[in-house]
Design a protein around this motif. Structure first.
Motif, PDB file in Angstrom:
ATOM      1  N   GLY A 247       0.800  -1.303  -0.004  1.00  0.00           N
ATOM      2  CA  GLY A 247      -0.045   0.126  -0.062  1.00  0.00           C
ATOM      3  C   GLY A 247       0.950   1.301   0.088  1.00  0.00           C
ATOM      4  O   GLY A 247       0.126   2.273   0.109  1.00  0.00           O
ATOM      5  N   LYS A 248       2.229   1.220  -0.419  1.00  0.00           N
ATOM      6  CA  LYS A 248       2.922   2.305  -0.047  1.00  0.00           C
ATOM      7  C   LYS A 248       3.225   3.180  -1.511  1.00  0.00           C
ATOM      8  O   LYS A 248       3.263   4.342  -1.375  1.00  0.00           O
ATOM      9  N   LEU A 249       3.086   2.270  -2.608  1.00  0.00           N
ATOM     10  CA  LEU A 249       3.391   2.853  -3.877  1.00  0.00           C
ATOM     11  C   LEU A 249       2.269   2.666  -4.997  1.00  0.00           C
ATOM     12  O   LEU A 249       1.643   1.821  -4.973  1.00  0.00           O
ATOM     13  N   LEU A 250       2.037   3.863  -5.761  1.00  0.00           N
ATOM     14  CA  LEU A 250       1.334   3.568  -6.923  1.00  0.00           C
ATOM     15  C   LEU A 250       2.229   3.835  -7.971  1.00  0.00           C
ATOM     16  O   LEU A 250       2.914   4.643  -8.267  1.00  0.00           O
ATOM     17  N   LEU A 251       2.197   2.552  -8.954  1.00  0.00           N
ATOM     18  CA  LEU A 251       2.825   2.508 -10.175  1.00  0.00           C
ATOM     19  C   LEU A 251       1.951   2.919 -11.203  1.00  0.00           C
ATOM     20  O   LEU A 251       1.063   2.213 -11.440  1.00  0.00           O
ATOM     21  N   LEU A 252       2.225   3.807 -12.022  1.00  0.00           N
ATOM     22  CA  LEU A 252       1.306   4.433 -12.992  1.00  0.00           C
ATOM     23  C   LEU A 252       2.096   4.706 -14.222  1.00  0.00           C
ATOM     24  O   LEU A 252       3.086   5.529 -14.249  1.00  0.00           O
ATOM     25  N   TYR A 264       5.097   7.938  -4.148  1.00  0.00           N
ATOM     26  CA  TYR A 264       4.796   7.620  -2.881  1.00  0.00           C
ATOM     27  C   TYR A 264       3.478   8.230  -2.128  1.00  0.00           C
ATOM     28  O   TYR A 264       3.237   9.390  -2.014  1.00  0.00           O
ATOM     29  N   LEU A 265       2.593   7.230  -1.785  1.00  0.00           N
ATOM     30  CA  LEU A 265       1.332   7.390  -1.177  1.00  0.00           C
ATOM     31  C   LEU A 265       1.256   8.115   0.047  1.00  0.00           C
ATOM     32  O   LEU A 265       0.419   8.797   0.417  1.00  0.00           O
ATOM     33  N   LYS A 266       2.504   8.249   0.834  1.00  0.00           N
ATOM     34  CA  LYS A 266       2.694   8.921   2.087  1.00  0.00           C
ATOM     35  C   LYS A 266       2.909  10.281   2.034  1.00  0.00           C
ATOM     36  O   LYS A 266       2.259  11.296   2.776  1.00  0.00           O
ATOM     37  N   THR A 267       3.407  10.923   0.824  1.00  0.00           N
ATOM     38  CA  THR A 267       3.587  12.403   0.414  1.00  0.00           C
ATOM     39  C   THR A 267       3.118  12.635  -0.509  1.00  0.00           C
ATOM     40  O   THR A 267       3.106  13.786  -0.854  1.00  0.00           O
TER      41      THR A 267
END
Length: 330
Positions: A247-252, A264-267
Motif C-alpha cells: 500500500g505504499k506505492l502507486l505505479l502509474l 509515494y502515497l505517504k507524501t
C-alpha cells in the motif's frame, strides 16, 4: 435495468489440470491474440488466436485456481469510436492452452474489463453499451445481475477488496461511478475531467485513483466521502496504474511520456520515473512484489521492472499492441 438473456455456445468445460507453472497473460489488440508467457524465462509459450473476425480483446482476468482465463472481445476499434461491437467473452483453458468455451450476450454490449470477485466467486464485466457492469456466475456461465453506471463508456473497473464497492472510469463523460455491489445499485457519480482513463484502488480500500486525460494530474478519491481529496501533479498524463501490496506505492504508466511513474502515497509525490516502451498501457506487479510488468501498446513488448532497483531487467516479446495483463498461479 432489465437483464439480457444469455446464451452459451459449446458444452460445459471439464475441470482442467492446474497449470504446472505460473503464467503471465497478455491481451494483444493488434493481432487479436492472447499471449501465455513463462515468467521464469520471460518467453512467450504460445499466442492463442481469438478466432472471432473483427473482434479484439483488450483486458483479461484469471480464475483464482489458475485454471481459466476470461477474455472479453470488445470491438475492432477503440473506446468512443464507431465500429463493430462485441458480445462475446472467451473462456481459455490455461493448462490445455486453448479456447474451451465462450459466453455470448444476445446483443452487442462491448464487454471490456472483467474482474473476479473472490468473496462471491462472481465475474464482473463492464458492458459499455448497456451503461452497466454485468455480473456473471462462472460456474453456470449465466448472467445473474447487472448494476447501472449511469454513464457512457464505463470502460475500466476496480473492485474493493472487501467485496462491497465497485468503481468504473467513464471515459467520455470524465466521471467515476461508485457502485454498491451487495445491493447492485449506483451510489453516485464523481466528476473528474472531460476525459478520464483507467482506475485503481489501495489494498485497504481507502483511496481510489484515476487520471485526468486533459491535464497531467491524478485524482485521489476518498472512498469514505466519494469525493476528490487531492490532486497529484504528473509529468505527463497518467494511464494505467496499480498499488503495491504493502500500500505504499502507486505505479502509474505515463502513456505519452513513455514512462512508469512511482508515486509515494505517504507524501503524494512522484519519487521517480522509469523509461519504458512506447505507449505504456497497464502495469502488473508479480505476487511476490519483486517485479512489475508494463505492457506497451505501440509495440509488441512487455517491459520487466525490478522493484528493488527500479531498473528495466528484461523485455518480453508478445503480440502486436500489447494491452491488458493478468497473472495465473503463485
Amino acid at each position: 435495468m432489465a437483464i439480457a438473456p444469455l446464451f452459451v455456445l459449446a458444452g460445459s468445460i471439464a475441470r482442467a489440470a492446474t497449470p504446472q507453472r505460473s503464467l503471465l497473460l497478455v491481451a494483444n489488440q493488434g493481432d487479436a491474440s492472447l499471449s501465455l508467457v513463462d515468467p521464469a524465462t520471460n518467453m512467450q509459450i504460445v499466442a492463442l488466436p481469438e478466432g472471432v473476425p473483427k473482434m479484439f480483446g483488450h483486458e483479461v482476468a484469471t480464475s483464482p485456481d489458475g485454471h481459466f482465463a476470461y477474455l472479453p472481445l470488445y470491438s475492432d476499434v477503440g473506446v468512443g469510436k464507431v465500429g463493430t461491437d462485441g458480445n462475446v467473452i472467451l473462456i481459455v483453458d490455461l493448462a490445455q492452452q486453448k479456447i474451451a468455451d465462450r459466453i455470448v450476450f444476445d446483443h452487442a454490449v462491448r464487454p471490456h474489463c472483467v474482474l473476479w470477485e473472490p468473496h462471491t466467486g462472481l465475474l464482473y464485466v463492464t458492458t459499455e453499451l448497456d451503461k452497466a457492469v454485468t455480473i456473471i456466475d462462472p460456474r453456470t456461465k449465466k448472467i445473474v445481475g447487472s448494476i447501472p453506471t449511469g454513464e457512457e463508456q464505463s470502460h475500466m473497473l476496480v473492485l474493493s477488496h472487501d467485496g462491497k464497492r465497485g468503481y468504473t472510469a467513464n471515459v467520455g463523460s470524465g466521471t467515476v461511478s461508485v457502485l454498491d455491489l451487495e445491493n447492485r445499485k449506483l451510489i453516485t457519480r464523481i466528476p473528474i475531467s472531460t476525459n478520464t482513463q483507467r482506475i485503481s484502488i489501495t489494498p485497504d480500500d481507502r483511496w481510489v485513483f484515476t487520471s485526468d486525460q486533459v491535464t497531467p494530474r491524478l485524482a485521489v478519491i476518498d472512498s469514505r466521502t466519494n469525493a476528490i481529496a487531492r490532486w497529484v501533479d504528473l509529468p505527463t498524463p497518467g494511464y494505467g496504474g496499480t498499488v503495491t501490496r504493502d500500500g505504499k506505492l502507486l505505479l502509474l504508466t505515463l502513456m505519452t511520456g513513455n514512462q512508469l511513474a512511482v508515486i509515494y502515497l505517504k507524501t503524494w509525490k512522484v519519487l521517480r520515473t522509469i523509461p519504458v516502451g512506447p505507449k505504456p498501457q497497464e502495469v502488473l506487479v508479480r505476487p511476490d512484489g519483486k517485479l512489475a510488468y508494463v505492457s506497451c501498446e505501440a509495440s509488441h513488448i512487455v517491459n520487466v521492472i525490478d522493484t528493488a532497483s527500479w531498473k528495466m531487467v528484461a523485455t518480453i516479446n508478445v503480440g502486436e499492441k500489447a494491452d491488458g495483463m493478468a497473472w495465473a498461479g503463485n
